[in-house]
Design a protein around this motif. Structure first.
Motif, PDB file in Angstrom:
ATOM      1  N   GLU A   9       0.842  -1.215   0.000  1.00  0.00           N
ATOM      2  CA  GLU A   9       0.000   0.000   0.000  1.00  0.00           C
ATOM      3  C   GLU A   9       0.866   1.249   0.000  1.00  0.00           C
ATOM      4  OE1 GLU A   9      -3.593   2.047   2.616  1.00  0.00           O
ATOM      5  OE2 GLU A   9      -3.069  -0.050   2.951  1.00  0.00           O
ATOM      6  N   TRP A  10       1.984   1.196   0.763  1.00  0.00           N
ATOM      7  CA  TRP A  10       2.888   2.345   0.802  1.00  0.00           C
ATOM      8  C   TRP A  10       3.502   2.605  -0.571  1.00  0.00           C
ATOM      9  CZ3 TRP A  10       4.478   6.689   2.473  1.00  0.00           C
ATOM     10  CH2 TRP A  10       5.764   7.154   2.182  1.00  0.00           C
ATOM     11  N   GLU A  11       3.897   1.548  -1.266  1.00  0.00           N
ATOM     12  CA  GLU A  11       4.462   1.695  -2.604  1.00  0.00           C
ATOM     13  C   GLU A  11       3.445   2.316  -3.578  1.00  0.00           C
ATOM     14  OE1 GLU A  11       5.788  -2.160  -3.721  1.00  0.00           O
ATOM     15  OE2 GLU A  11       7.538  -2.154  -2.362  1.00  0.00           O
ATOM     16  N   GLU A  12       2.181   1.894  -3.439  1.00  0.00           N
ATOM     17  CA  GLU A  12       1.127   2.464  -4.296  1.00  0.00           C
ATOM     18  C   GLU A  12       0.925   3.953  -4.002  1.00  0.00           C
ATOM     19  OE1 GLU A  12      -1.786   2.831  -7.130  1.00  0.00           O
ATOM     20  OE2 GLU A  12      -0.413   1.132  -6.786  1.00  0.00           O
ATOM     21  N   ILE A  13       0.889   4.295  -2.715  1.00  0.00           N
ATOM     22  CA  ILE A  13       0.730   5.707  -2.318  1.00  0.00           C
ATOM     23  C   ILE A  13       1.923   6.516  -2.790  1.00  0.00           C
ATOM     24  CG2 ILE A  13       0.648   7.272  -0.328  1.00  0.00           C
ATOM     25  CD1 ILE A  13      -0.952   5.109   1.149  1.00  0.00           C
ATOM     26  N   ASP A  14       3.139   5.948  -2.684  1.00  0.00           N
ATOM     27  CA  ASP A  14       4.351   6.654  -3.096  1.00  0.00           C
ATOM     28  C   ASP A  14       4.353   6.908  -4.601  1.00  0.00           C
ATOM     29  OD1 ASP A  14       6.932   7.757  -2.304  1.00  0.00           O
ATOM     30  OD2 ASP A  14       7.772   6.163  -3.545  1.00  0.00           O
ATOM     31  N   ARG A  15       3.888   5.937  -5.398  1.00  0.00           N
ATOM     32  CA  ARG A  15       3.803   6.116  -6.839  1.00  0.00           C
ATOM     33  C   ARG A  15       2.832   7.248  -7.188  1.00  0.00           C
ATOM     34  NH1 ARG A  15       4.153   0.442  -7.097  1.00  0.00           N
ATOM     35  NH2 ARG A  15       1.868   0.264  -7.124  1.00  0.00           N
ATOM     36  N   GLU A  16       1.682   7.270  -6.508  1.00  0.00           N
ATOM     37  CA  GLU A  16       0.708   8.341  -6.734  1.00  0.00           C
ATOM     38  C   GLU A  16       1.286   9.700  -6.347  1.00  0.00           C
ATOM     39  OE1 GLU A  16      -2.881   7.422  -4.716  1.00  0.00           O
ATOM     40  OE2 GLU A  16      -3.393   5.722  -6.007  1.00  0.00           O
ATOM     41  N   PHE A  17       2.087   9.710  -5.261  1.00  0.00           N
ATOM     42  CA  PHE A  17       2.710  10.952  -4.813  1.00  0.00           C
ATOM     43  C   PHE A  17       3.701  11.468  -5.849  1.00  0.00           C
ATOM     44  CE2 PHE A  17       6.206  13.089  -2.494  1.00  0.00           C
ATOM     45  CZ  PHE A  17       5.494  14.202  -2.039  1.00  0.00           C
ATOM     46  N   GLN A  18       4.493  10.570  -6.443  1.00  0.00           N
ATOM     47  CA  GLN A  18       5.443  10.965  -7.476  1.00  0.00           C
ATOM     48  C   GLN A  18       4.704  11.556  -8.681  1.00  0.00           C
ATOM     49  OE1 GLN A  18       8.659  11.000  -6.949  1.00  0.00           O
ATOM     50  NE2 GLN A  18       8.434  10.017  -4.940  1.00  0.00           N
TER      51      GLN A  18
END
Length: 339
Positions: A9-18
């Motif tokens: 979930e963190w990786e998904e949120i981080d991708r959206e943040f980028q």
């Protein structure tokens, strides 16, 4: 939730943040380009206006010593220059500009230009709803003060509401004018005068002079709100029809009074308007009479009399001018058909 799922979930949120950061970077770049384009357009418009002003003066001098054919060419150029001024007005409605004195005093040097047609129309529509709702509230408030709750405190609340209403209208109208609305002249000044009148009514101390005029003023307020409600209801329908035909601008407003575009279907409003105007004159005459009363000590009496007289003259002469112009145009059309 397991640690593995949390990491996913963190990786998904981080991708959206980028992605968000990249989108915001592009947005800021476009915003900078927009600001540069706005400055360039504003500078070019000012330069064009200055050049056209100089050209107009030169053409005026040339017309004195030119042949008939040359004068005809000059008239054509002058007509195109006048049309160009309207184009500049429409362009400037979408460009940031310095606020007028009134908006500077109230809001400071804040950019109030709305950049899209959708935003402009939404603001205008919200302004119209504000006028309608407050007109109904003011009519109910005047009825309550006149017939139900006869106390000085309720009168003060009603007068304060009038001051706030007209102050708010002047601010909103100034913003609309900055965004391309063509409301001008007495239609704008009327609300400033009404704000002043409501403020004087608010400061008028209770006493014999106030009580002598109180019921007349509240009766006038009820009738004025009723007429404004009629105007709003019928003007809105007329404006909608004219906008659909492309004969009116999207930022044209319902107004207190009578304008040339109302002639087609709203002439029945004229008797109501003229009665309202003459009631303002009656208020002025009543207050001038009260000012000569031996017990009159308040400065508000004469001030209100003069203010009601100004309102009568402004409203009556403006309405009369519109009616006269319309009759002139009708006469000219009839004469052209006959010839």
């Amino acid at each position: 939730m397991s640690l593995q799922k949390c990491l996913e979930e963190w990786e998904e949120i981080d991708r959206e943040f980028q992605q968000l950061q990249e989108a915001h970077k592009v947005y800021r770049q476009k915003l900078g380009q927009l600001s540069s384009l706005q400055s360039a357009c504003s500078t070019s418009i000012r330069r064009q206006k200055r050049s056209l002003s100089e050209l107009r003066s030169s053409l005026h001098r040339c017309a004195k010593s030119s042949s008939p054919k040359e004068r005809e060419e000059i008239r054509e150029i002058q007509a195109q220059i006048r049309d160009r001024q309207n184009v500049f007005f429409d362009m400037e409605a979408y460009l940031p500009k310095k606020n007028g004195l009134y908006l500077n005093l109230v809001l400071g040097n804040v950019n109030v230009t709305l950049l899209s047609n959708q935003a402009k129309f939404a603001y205008k529509d919200e302004y119209e709803k504000f006028k309608l709702y407050l007109t109904i509230i003011l009519m109910l408030g005047a009825i309550t003060c006149r017939f139900i709750v006869i106390y000085r405190v309720t009168d003060e609340i009603f007068n304060f509401l009038l001051v706030w209403y007209y102050c708010t209208l002047t601010i909103r109208e100034s913003i609309l004018i900055s965004n391309g609305s063509r409301i001008k002249g007495w239609r704008v000044s009327h609300h400033y005068v009404s704000t002043f009148l409501s403020g004087v009514m608010l400061t008028w101390p209770d006493g014999m002079m106030y009580q002598m005029f109180r019921n007349q003023f509240l009766g006038f307020s009820i009738y004025q709100s009723f007429v404004q409600f009629l105007q709003y209801y019928y003007q809105r329908g007329c404006l909608y029809r004219l906008r659909t035909l492309g004969e009116r601008d999207q930022l044209d407003l319902t107004v207190e009074g009578f304008q040339s575009w109302m002639w087609g279907g709203l002439t029945f409003l004229l008797p109501f308007l003229f009665f309202c105007h003459f009631w303002q004159l009656y208020n002025a005459v009543t207050l001038f009479g009260s000012s000569r009363h031996e017990d009159c000590r308040e400065w508000q009496v004469v001030t209100l009399a003069l203010t009601f007289l100004v309102l009568f003259l402004g409203n009556f002469l403006t309405t009369l001018k519109v009616v006269h112009q319309k009759f002139q145009k009708s006469t000219e059309k009839i004469q052209k058909k006959e010839s």
